[in-house]
Design a protein around this motif. Structure first.
Motif, PDB file in Angstrom:
ATOM      1  N   ASN A  48       0.807  -1.137  -0.091  1.00  0.00           N
ATOM      2  CA  ASN A  48       0.079   0.060  -0.042  1.00  0.00           C
ATOM      3  C   ASN A  48       0.794   1.245   0.007  1.00  0.00           C
ATOM      4  OD1 ASN A  48      -2.340   1.508  -0.062  1.00  0.00           O
ATOM      5  ND2 ASN A  48      -2.902   1.028   2.086  1.00  0.00           N
ATOM      6  N   TRP A  49       1.638   1.263  -0.974  1.00  0.00           N
ATOM      7  CA  TRP A  49       2.807   2.478  -1.153  1.00  0.00           C
ATOM      8  C   TRP A  49       2.054   3.401  -2.127  1.00  0.00           C
ATOM      9  CZ3 TRP A  49       7.069  -1.377  -3.218  1.00  0.00           C
ATOM     10  CH2 TRP A  49       7.528  -2.106  -1.927  1.00  0.00           C
ATOM     11  N   GLY A  50       2.484   4.677  -2.006  1.00  0.00           N
ATOM     12  CA  GLY A  50       2.124   5.780  -2.797  1.00  0.00           C
ATOM     13  C   GLY A  50       2.912   5.652  -4.073  1.00  0.00           C
ATOM     14  N   PRO A  51       2.704   6.395  -5.119  1.00  0.00           N
ATOM     15  CA  PRO A  51       3.290   6.338  -6.460  1.00  0.00           C
ATOM     16  C   PRO A  51       4.632   6.366  -6.315  1.00  0.00           C
ATOM     17  CG  PRO A  51       1.584   8.129  -6.549  1.00  0.00           C
ATOM     18  CD  PRO A  51       1.708   7.468  -5.078  1.00  0.00           C
ATOM     19  N   GLN A  52       5.225   7.432  -5.714  1.00  0.00           N
ATOM     20  CA  GLN A  52       6.670   7.611  -5.934  1.00  0.00           C
ATOM     21  C   GLN A  52       7.365   6.390  -5.201  1.00  0.00           C
ATOM     22  OE1 GLN A  52       8.305  10.189  -7.353  1.00  0.00           O
ATOM     23  NE2 GLN A  52      10.170   9.245  -6.805  1.00  0.00           N
ATOM     24  N   ARG A  53       7.087   5.875  -4.231  1.00  0.00           N
ATOM     25  CA  ARG A  53       7.879   4.884  -3.657  1.00  0.00           C
ATOM     26  C   ARG A  53       7.368   3.515  -4.342  1.00  0.00           C
ATOM     27  NH1 ARG A  53       7.237   1.718   2.365  1.00  0.00           N
ATOM     28  NH2 ARG A  53       9.140   0.491   1.938  1.00  0.00           N
ATOM     29  N   SER A  54       6.416   3.368  -5.090  1.00  0.00           N
ATOM     30  CA  SER A  54       6.169   2.216  -5.992  1.00  0.00           C
ATOM     31  C   SER A  54       7.265   2.190  -7.052  1.00  0.00           C
ATOM     32  CB  SER A  54       4.694   2.094  -6.495  1.00  0.00           C
ATOM     33  OG  SER A  54       3.793   2.126  -5.363  1.00  0.00           O
ATOM     34  N   VAL A  55       7.336   3.432  -7.631  1.00  0.00           N
ATOM     35  CA  VAL A  55       8.080   3.523  -9.036  1.00  0.00           C
ATOM     36  C   VAL A  55       9.687   3.133  -8.358  1.00  0.00           C
ATOM     37  CG1 VAL A  55       9.323   5.201 -10.419  1.00  0.00           C
ATOM     38  CG2 VAL A  55       6.785   4.976 -10.009  1.00  0.00           C
ATOM     39  N   GLY A 115       9.350   1.978 -12.846  1.00  0.00           N
ATOM     40  CA  GLY A 115       8.232   2.271 -13.598  1.00  0.00           C
ATOM     41  C   GLY A 115       7.869   1.594 -14.789  1.00  0.00           C
ATOM     42  N   ARG A 116       8.423   0.878 -15.366  1.00  0.00           N
ATOM     43  CA  ARG A 116       8.154  -0.292 -16.391  1.00  0.00           C
ATOM     44  C   ARG A 116       7.174  -1.183 -15.935  1.00  0.00           C
ATOM     45  NH1 ARG A 116       8.716  -2.054 -21.446  1.00  0.00           N
ATOM     46  NH2 ARG A 116       9.139  -4.233 -21.860  1.00  0.00           N
ATOM     47  N   HIS A 117       7.523  -1.878 -14.688  1.00  0.00           N
ATOM     48  CA  HIS A 117       6.918  -2.973 -14.058  1.00  0.00           C
ATOM     49  C   HIS A 117       5.731  -2.511 -13.842  1.00  0.00           C
ATOM     50  CE1 HIS A 117       6.010  -6.273 -11.147  1.00  0.00           C
ATOM     51  NE2 HIS A 117       5.507  -5.528 -10.424  1.00  0.00           N
ATOM     52  N   LEU A 118       5.487  -1.307 -13.150  1.00  0.00           N
ATOM     53  CA  LEU A 118       4.104  -0.624 -12.759  1.00  0.00           C
ATOM     54  C   LEU A 118       3.046  -0.406 -13.950  1.00  0.00           C
ATOM     55  CD1 LEU A 118       5.230   1.863  -9.926  1.00  0.00           C
ATOM     56  CD2 LEU A 118       4.033  -0.380  -9.722  1.00  0.00           C
ATOM     57  N   LEU A 119       3.814   0.242 -14.961  1.00  0.00           N
ATOM     58  CA  LEU A 119       2.975   0.377 -16.304  1.00  0.00           C
ATOM     59  C   LEU A 119       2.306  -0.902 -16.729  1.00  0.00           C
ATOM     60  CD1 LEU A 119       1.992   2.027 -18.656  1.00  0.00           C
ATOM     61  CD2 LEU A 119       4.097   1.722 -19.576  1.00  0.00           C
ATOM     62  N   VAL A 120       3.292  -2.064 -16.873  1.00  0.00           N
ATOM     63  CA  VAL A 120       2.868  -3.243 -17.550  1.00  0.00           C
ATOM     64  C   VAL A 120       1.896  -4.004 -16.299  1.00  0.00           C
ATOM     65  CG1 VAL A 120       3.582  -5.892 -17.823  1.00  0.00           C
ATOM     66  CG2 VAL A 120       4.903  -3.845 -18.670  1.00  0.00           C
ATOM     67  N   ASN A 162      -3.899  -5.249 -15.284  1.00  0.00           N
ATOM     68  CA  ASN A 162      -5.067  -5.123 -14.323  1.00  0.00           C
ATOM     69  C   ASN A 162      -6.169  -4.630 -15.121  1.00  0.00           C
ATOM     70  OD1 ASN A 162      -4.404  -6.220 -12.004  1.00  0.00           O
ATOM     71  ND2 ASN A 162      -3.495  -4.502 -11.064  1.00  0.00           N
ATOM     72  N   LEU A 163      -6.091  -3.521 -16.008  1.00  0.00           N
ATOM     73  CA  LEU A 163      -7.042  -2.904 -16.690  1.00  0.00           C
ATOM     74  C   LEU A 163      -7.583  -3.928 -17.530  1.00  0.00           C
ATOM     75  CD1 LEU A 163      -8.414  -0.482 -17.579  1.00  0.00           C
ATOM     76  CD2 LEU A 163      -6.651   0.275 -19.082  1.00  0.00           C
ATOM     77  N   MET A 164      -6.763  -4.847 -18.392  1.00  0.00           N
ATOM     78  CA  MET A 164      -7.424  -5.818 -19.130  1.00  0.00           C
ATOM     79  C   MET A 164      -8.243  -6.543 -18.539  1.00  0.00           C
ATOM     80  SD  MET A 164      -4.105  -6.326 -21.856  1.00  0.00           S
ATOM     81  CE  MET A 164      -5.008  -7.634 -22.685  1.00  0.00           C
ATOM     82  N   LEU A 165      -7.815  -7.458 -17.401  1.00  0.00           N
ATOM     83  CA  LEU A 165      -8.508  -8.246 -16.505  1.00  0.00           C
ATOM     84  C   LEU A 165      -9.922  -7.602 -15.979  1.00  0.00           C
ATOM     85  CD1 LEU A 165      -5.707  -9.613 -14.000  1.00  0.00           C
ATOM     86  CD2 LEU A 165      -7.123 -10.730 -16.030  1.00  0.00           C
ATOM     87  N   HIS A 166      -9.750  -6.342 -15.707  1.00  0.00           N
ATOM     88  CA  HIS A 166     -11.143  -5.645 -15.167  1.00  0.00           C
ATOM     89  C   HIS A 166     -12.136  -5.521 -16.304  1.00  0.00           C
ATOM     90  CE1 HIS A 166     -12.775  -1.748 -13.443  1.00  0.00           C
ATOM     91  NE2 HIS A 166     -13.594  -2.632 -13.635  1.00  0.00           N
ATOM     92  N   MET A 167     -11.575  -5.310 -17.635  1.00  0.00           N
ATOM     93  CA  MET A 167     -12.562  -5.246 -18.612  1.00  0.00           C
ATOM     94  C   MET A 167     -13.415  -6.411 -18.809  1.00  0.00           C
ATOM     95  SD  MET A 167     -12.285  -2.242 -19.889  1.00  0.00           S
ATOM     96  CE  MET A 167     -11.340  -0.710 -19.089  1.00  0.00           C
ATOM     97  N   ASP A 168     -12.951  -7.672 -18.699  1.00  0.00           N
ATOM     98  CA  ASP A 168     -13.831  -8.841 -18.681  1.00  0.00           C
ATOM     99  C   ASP A 168     -14.579  -9.298 -17.749  1.00  0.00           C
ATOM    100  OD1 ASP A 168     -12.805  -9.226 -21.324  1.00  0.00           O
ATOM    101  OD2 ASP A 168     -11.081 -10.217 -20.954  1.00  0.00           O
ATOM    102  N   CYS A 169     -14.698  -8.587 -16.521  1.00  0.00           N
ATOM    103  CA  CYS A 169     -15.421  -9.088 -15.566  1.00  0.00           C
ATOM    104  C   CYS A 169     -16.824  -8.423 -15.460  1.00  0.00           C
ATOM    105  CB  CYS A 169     -14.784  -8.657 -14.191  1.00  0.00           C
ATOM    106  SG  CYS A 169     -13.163  -9.620 -14.070  1.00  0.00           S
ATOM    107  N   ASP A 170     -17.574  -9.148 -14.756  1.00  0.00           N
ATOM    108  CA  ASP A 170     -19.277  -8.686 -14.540  1.00  0.00           C
ATOM    109  C   ASP A 170     -19.129  -7.718 -13.585  1.00  0.00           C
ATOM    110  OD1 ASP A 170     -19.722 -10.671 -16.716  1.00  0.00           O
ATOM    111  OD2 ASP A 170     -19.923 -12.245 -14.970  1.00  0.00           O
TER     112      ASP A 170
END
Length: 109
Positions: free
Chosen positions: A41-48, A53-58, A63-71
């Motif tokens: 549960n880190w903020g964006p700066q610590r996560s990067v 950054g590349r890992h976070l983007l991928v 997650n966005l793709m998984l989300h699109m297919d859910c009911d």
């Protein structure tokens, strides 16, 4: 969910908590979809700084793709990411309102 939308089978879960993920085992009727990754549960700066950054983007795009297919979607409306992904999901024709906000005052009783 079951009473209002009995057709729901898959629910996207957006969380940074392993405890929340573990709680889904109490509901075997549904398939909860979430990324299987160590949660922080880190903020964006610590996560990067910690993950890159590349890992976070991928990870975010996955997650966005998984989300699109859910009911259905479970998350928090205080999260900009949750609001964004839910709004994008609604553009796919998924029914609006199939969302549970885990934080008051919108959380289920």
């Amino acid at each position: 969910i079951r009473a209002a939308h009995p057709e729901v089978r898959t629910i996207f879960l957006s969380t940074e908590s392993d405890e929340v993920v573990n709680e889904t085992r109490k509901f075997p009727r549904w398939a909860f979809v979430y990324s299987k990754e160590e949660r922080h549960n880190w903020g964006p700066q610590r996560s990067v700084e910690q993950l890159g950054g590349r890992h976070l983007l991928v990870h975010s795009l996955g997650n966005l793709m998984l989300h699109m297919d859910c009911d259905y979607f479970v998350g928090t409306l205080t999260s900009n990411w949750c609001r964004l992904t839910d709004e994008l999901r609604q553009t796919t024709g998924k029914a609006a309102g199939q969302y549970i906000d885990l934080l008051p005052p919108h959380s289920p009783k």
